[in-house]
Design a protein around this motif. Structure first.
Motif, PDB file in Angstrom:
ATOM      1  N   SER A 139     -15.174  17.874  24.436  1.00 39.87           N
ATOM      2  CA  SER A 139     -15.568  18.588  24.736  1.00 39.87           C
ATOM      3  C   SER A 139     -15.729  19.876  26.357  1.00 39.87           C
ATOM      4  O   SER A 139     -16.334  20.759  26.941  1.00 39.87           O
ATOM      5  CB  SER A 139     -16.088  20.852  24.731  1.00 39.87           C
ATOM      6  N   GLY A 140     -16.660  18.140  26.852  1.00 42.21           N
ATOM      7  CA  GLY A 140     -17.611  18.377  27.914  1.00 42.21           C
ATOM      8  C   GLY A 140     -18.619  18.250  27.752  1.00 42.21           C
ATOM      9  O   GLY A 140     -19.757  18.149  28.609  1.00 42.21           O
ATOM     10  N   LEU A 141     -19.300  18.299  27.191  1.00 38.58           N
ATOM     11  CA  LEU A 141     -21.082  17.829  27.075  1.00 38.58           C
ATOM     12  C   LEU A 141     -21.293  16.777  27.233  1.00 38.58           C
ATOM     13  O   LEU A 141     -20.651  15.640  26.787  1.00 38.58           O
ATOM     14  CB  LEU A 141     -21.173  18.090  25.127  1.00 38.58           C
ATOM     15  N   PRO A 142     -22.248  16.031  27.697  1.00 38.30           N
ATOM     16  CA  PRO A 142     -22.675  14.611  27.599  1.00 38.30           C
ATOM     17  C   PRO A 142     -22.740  14.217  26.635  1.00 38.30           C
ATOM     18  O   PRO A 142     -23.599  14.489  25.432  1.00 38.30           O
ATOM     19  CB  PRO A 142     -23.599  14.625  28.483  1.00 38.30           C
ATOM     20  N   LEU A 143     -22.377  12.205  26.654  1.00 39.14           N
ATOM     21  CA  LEU A 143     -22.575  11.970  25.201  1.00 39.14           C
ATOM     22  C   LEU A 143     -24.200  11.767  24.326  1.00 39.14           C
ATOM     23  O   LEU A 143     -24.400  12.341  23.443  1.00 39.14           O
ATOM     24  CB  LEU A 143     -22.549  10.484  25.514  1.00 39.14           C
ATOM     25  N   GLY A 144     -25.235  12.263  25.571  1.00 38.44           N
ATOM     26  CA  GLY A 144     -26.966  12.479  24.676  1.00 38.44           C
ATOM     27  C   GLY A 144     -26.476  13.740  24.190  1.00 38.44           C
ATOM     28  O   GLY A 144     -27.406  13.549  22.763  1.00 38.44           O
ATOM     29  N   ALA A 145     -26.058  14.289  24.553  1.00 40.48           N
ATOM     30  CA  ALA A 145     -26.113  16.705  24.325  1.00 40.48           C
ATOM     31  C   ALA A 145     -25.317  16.169  22.714  1.00 40.48           C
ATOM     32  O   ALA A 145     -25.298  16.527  21.736  1.00 40.48           O
ATOM     33  CB  ALA A 145     -25.347  17.346  24.623  1.00 40.48           C
ATOM     34  N   ALA A 146     -23.788  15.341  22.916  1.00 43.99           N
ATOM     35  CA  ALA A 146     -23.495  15.478  21.756  1.00 43.99           C
ATOM     36  C   ALA A 146     -23.813  14.804  20.386  1.00 43.99           C
ATOM     37  O   ALA A 146     -23.700  15.220  19.272  1.00 43.99           O
ATOM     38  CB  ALA A 146     -21.865  14.409  22.366  1.00 43.99           C
ATOM     39  N   PHE A 188     -13.013   9.397  21.573  1.00 42.04           N
ATOM     40  CA  PHE A 188     -13.751   9.879  23.492  1.00 42.04           C
ATOM     41  C   PHE A 188     -12.991   9.665  23.959  1.00 42.04           C
ATOM     42  O   PHE A 188     -12.504   8.683  24.568  1.00 42.04           O
ATOM     43  CB  PHE A 188     -15.332   8.919  23.107  1.00 42.04           C
ATOM     44  N   ALA A 189     -12.419  11.265  24.929  1.00 43.56           N
ATOM     45  CA  ALA A 189     -11.604  10.785  26.407  1.00 43.56           C
ATOM     46  C   ALA A 189     -12.260   9.595  27.360  1.00 43.56           C
ATOM     47  O   ALA A 189     -11.411   9.303  28.268  1.00 43.56           O
ATOM     48  CB  ALA A 189     -11.397  12.582  26.827  1.00 43.56           C
ATOM     49  N   GLU A 190     -13.869   9.526  27.207  1.00 45.46           N
ATOM     50  CA  GLU A 190     -14.323   9.219  28.462  1.00 45.46           C
ATOM     51  C   GLU A 190     -15.730   8.599  27.152  1.00 45.46           C
ATOM     52  O   GLU A 190     -16.003   9.193  26.959  1.00 45.46           O
ATOM     53  CB  GLU A 190     -15.545   9.800  29.328  1.00 45.46           C
ATOM     54  N   ASN A 191     -15.942   7.138  27.675  1.00 44.02           N
ATOM     55  CA  ASN A 191     -16.907   6.873  26.336  1.00 44.02           C
ATOM     56  C   ASN A 191     -17.401   5.560  27.147  1.00 44.02           C
ATOM     57  O   ASN A 191     -17.299   3.982  27.583  1.00 44.02           O
ATOM     58  CB  ASN A 191     -15.936   5.222  25.680  1.00 44.02           C
ATOM     59  N   PRO A 192     -18.021   5.694  28.567  1.00 46.30           N
ATOM     60  CA  PRO A 192     -19.112   5.139  29.469  1.00 46.30           C
ATOM     61  C   PRO A 192     -20.137   4.349  28.587  1.00 46.30           C
ATOM     62  O   PRO A 192     -20.680   2.781  29.777  1.00 46.30           O
ATOM     63  CB  PRO A 192     -19.730   6.301  30.424  1.00 46.30           C
ATOM     64  N   TRP A 219     -24.288   0.202  26.396  1.00 50.13           N
ATOM     65  CA  TRP A 219     -24.802   1.298  26.231  1.00 50.13           C
ATOM     66  C   TRP A 219     -25.452   1.289  24.575  1.00 50.13           C
ATOM     67  O   TRP A 219     -26.385   2.180  24.042  1.00 50.13           O
ATOM     68  CB  TRP A 219     -25.480   2.185  27.281  1.00 50.13           C
ATOM     69  N   VAL A 220     -24.020   0.740  24.018  1.00 50.01           N
ATOM     70  CA  VAL A 220     -23.793   1.296  22.526  1.00 50.01           C
ATOM     71  C   VAL A 220     -24.631   0.916  21.407  1.00 50.01           C
ATOM     72  O   VAL A 220     -25.682   1.401  20.752  1.00 50.01           O
ATOM     73  CB  VAL A 220     -22.513   1.793  21.874  1.00 50.01           C
ATOM     74  N   ASN A 233     -16.568   1.645  18.405  1.00 52.02           N
ATOM     75  CA  ASN A 233     -15.102   1.380  18.357  1.00 52.02           C
ATOM     76  C   ASN A 233     -14.184   2.812  18.907  1.00 52.02           C
ATOM     77  O   ASN A 233     -12.839   2.526  17.955  1.00 52.02           O
ATOM     78  CB  ASN A 233     -14.539   1.502  16.269  1.00 52.02           C
ATOM     79  N   ASN A 234     -14.228   3.438  19.226  1.00 48.00           N
ATOM     80  CA  ASN A 234     -13.775   4.626  20.286  1.00 48.00           C
ATOM     81  C   ASN A 234     -13.132   5.206  19.050  1.00 48.00           C
ATOM     82  O   ASN A 234     -11.767   5.307  19.257  1.00 48.00           O
ATOM     83  CB  ASN A 234     -13.583   3.945  21.303  1.00 48.00           C
ATOM     84  N   LEU A 235     -13.087   5.235  17.715  1.00 53.24           N
ATOM     85  CA  LEU A 235     -12.522   5.789  16.946  1.00 53.24           C
ATOM     86  C   LEU A 235     -13.511   6.612  15.522  1.00 53.24           C
ATOM     87  O   LEU A 235     -14.370   5.868  15.015  1.00 53.24           O
ATOM     88  CB  LEU A 235     -11.623   4.952  16.275  1.00 53.24           C
TER      89      LEU A 235
END
Lengths: 287, 237
Positions: A55-62, A119-123, A138-139, A210-212
């Motif tokens: 929904s647009g939150l940065p990964l850290g905040a998520a 994840f829509a984006e998984n930087p 980084w994960v 796993n992006n899942l």
């Protein structure tokens, strides 16, 4: 270099197991309950995180949101499911825990569908530092760091604060601890909050890896967590940490050298069976 | 300071203490004697709030404490040295004292820790040692020190001498007597070692099958030790 990479990958995997098993062992130490439903908090952290990130939150905040929701849900589950069963034989709580796991998993299935979310984006997954020829994303770094910070933080809390000492006293003798003004109830709520927070964070990071995120994603990890808790000596925190790392590394090397015979998960359970045949009490003394 | 008026205590369905009348004043040490199963530990645990009183009233400093929880009684000034010591074995000596002083502020607890370890210098030497690895005598000292952390005005002591060397028993009683005489601490002591307790107690109550069978001063008890032994079932032959 290849072996170093394998070792590091195993330690990262072990760090994830440690985050799961630490929560399980904390709860077992306090309440003598095998909290099977811990797996659902792993999944809960993942779902909240992926929904927040998409929904647009940065990964850290998520991640923080996933941890917060799991940390809130843990004490709620303790209060509604386990607390009324504390004076019943331990198998009653175990059955309740299995029921809760099934209910939460099917809840996720009903709410988010059976096939999982990505994840829509998984930087964090596609980038990472090059550590002298060893590439970690980084994960993986976040998993390792989270485990180290969680373990160090819990260690400092347990020996360096009055609340931590009160917690350990409650594990030893809840009735006596209570007579000195320690509230066993608060300690239990805190244990569920911490354990669920750790599971939620691990779930979010494994989801990224796993992006899942899917309804049953916590099951195998949680079963391995239980295996680690037994391996480390029931309720023994240092034993649990060593067993987590050992299992992660053994799995990592096993996937290379035993891949023709056993898959990754089978290796973990093979090790569990082998160790328990040799030392039924686990690698370390249980509580 | 402590008054028990027609107190009955039950363990499950069974009444283990009936119509007990007992008082302990400030600065006084009262011994509670009796054979096994007489209801001594149940009495101590009922005063500490761990076992329910089914009839009668317990008053502490003029106030009924029947409905108070164990920590509320601790806060009010009751300390407990339970049977079997029940120290926290996985915690260090210092950490046991931290839990003992949990109701105090951090600064006050630190000050109190220094005071109670001054009573038992051995504990100061063992400060960082895991309590479960202490000797039986040191564990008993720790159990007493932990109970003293909150500056209780009444100390309930259950089976202090059980399994301990005479020198350690003497040391523990010496400390308790000193606190009674110098600081006005009231002590209610359950003890099997009749000879020892009769030399330090002021008054004695003997229970048998949950009922009071004798009450008097320690001097009277000492004058007729054979009578006390008969009541405790210790007579020869």
């Amino acid at each position: 270099m290849f072996y170093v990479e394998l070792l590091i990958a195993g330690l990262v995997q072990g760090a994830m197991y440690a985050m799961m098993a630490l929560g399980l062992t904390l709860i077992y130490g306090l309440l003598r309950i095998l909290h099977i439903a811990h797996a659902a908090f792993f999944t809960l952290g993942g779902y909240v995180g992926v929904l927040a990130a998409n929904s647009g939150l940065p990964l850290g905040a998520a991640a923080a949101l996933g941890v917060l929701v799991a940390a809130t849900a843990g004490p709620l589950v303790y209060g509604t499911v386990y607390r009324p069963l504390l004076d019943k034989p331990p198998y009653v709580a175990l059955i309740a825990s299995i029921g809760l796991l099934i209910a939460m998993e099917d809840g996720f299935r009903l709410l988010f569908g059976p096939y999982g979310l990505s994840f829509a984006e998984n930087p964090w997954f596609v980038t990472g530092p090059d550590l002298g020829g060893i590439f970690l994303n980084w994960v993986q770094i976040a998993l390792g760091l989270s485990a180290v910070l969680a373990i160090a933080g819990l260690g400092l809390f347990a020996v360096g604060s009055r609340a931590g000492v009160a917690w350990r006293a409650t594990v030893d003798d809840p009735e006596m601890a209570m007579s000195f003004g320690v509230s066993p109830e608060r300690v239990r709520l805190l244990a569920f909050a911490l354990a669920s927070a750790l599971a939620g964070l691990a779930g979010f990071l494994v989801g990224l890896l796993n992006n899942l995120i899917e309804p049953g994603m916590g099951n195998i990890t949680s079963y391995k967590g239980l295996a680690i808790v037994v391996l480390g000596g029931l309720g023994n925190v240092p034993g649990t940490l060593w067993a987590s790392l050992l299992l992660g590394v053994a799995e990592s090397f096993g996937t290379i050298y035993l891949d023709k015979i056993l898959d990754r998960d089978a290796i973990a359970f093979f090790i569990l069976v082998a160790v328990l045949m040799w030392r039924p009490q686990g690698l370390a003394r249980g509580r | 300071m402590l008054e028990l008026a027609r107190v009955s205590v039950a363990r499950g369905e069974l009444r283990v203490v009936r119509d007990l009348e007992l008082t302990v004043s400030a600065g006084e040490m009262v011994a509670l004697l009796g054979p096994n199963g007489a209801g001594k530990t149940s009495t101590i645990m009922a005063i500490a709030g761990h076992v329910p009183v089914v009839e009668g009233t317990i008053r502490f400093e003029g106030r009924s404490i029947d409905t108070l929880s164990p920590p509320e009684r601790t806060r009010l000034g009751l300390g407990l040295v339970p049977e079997g010591r029940r120290i926290f074995p996985d915690l260090t000596v210092r950490e046991n004292l931290v839990v003992g002083g949990y109701l105090l502020s951090r600064g006050e607890a630190q000050k109190r820790e220094r005071e109670v370890t001054a009573l038992f210098p051995r504990l100061e030497e063992r400060r960082q040692q895991r309590a479960g690895t202490l000797s039986g005598g040191e564990q008993q000292m720790l159990s007493i020190a932990r109970a003293l952390m909150v500056r209780p005005r009444l100390l309930l002591v259950d089976e202090l001498s059980l399994g301990l060397m005479p020198a350690v028993v003497d040391l523990c009683f010496e400390v308790l007597v000193r606190l009674c005489r110098e600081q006005g601490l009231a002590c209610l002591v359950v003890e099997q070692n009749t000879q020892k307790i009769l030399t330090v107690a002021d008054r004695v109550t003997v229970l048998s099958a949950g009922r009071t069978v004798w009450q008097g001063t320690a001097e009277e008890a000492r004058a007729d030790e054979a009578l006390i032994d008969r009541m405790l079932g210790l007579e020869a032959g």
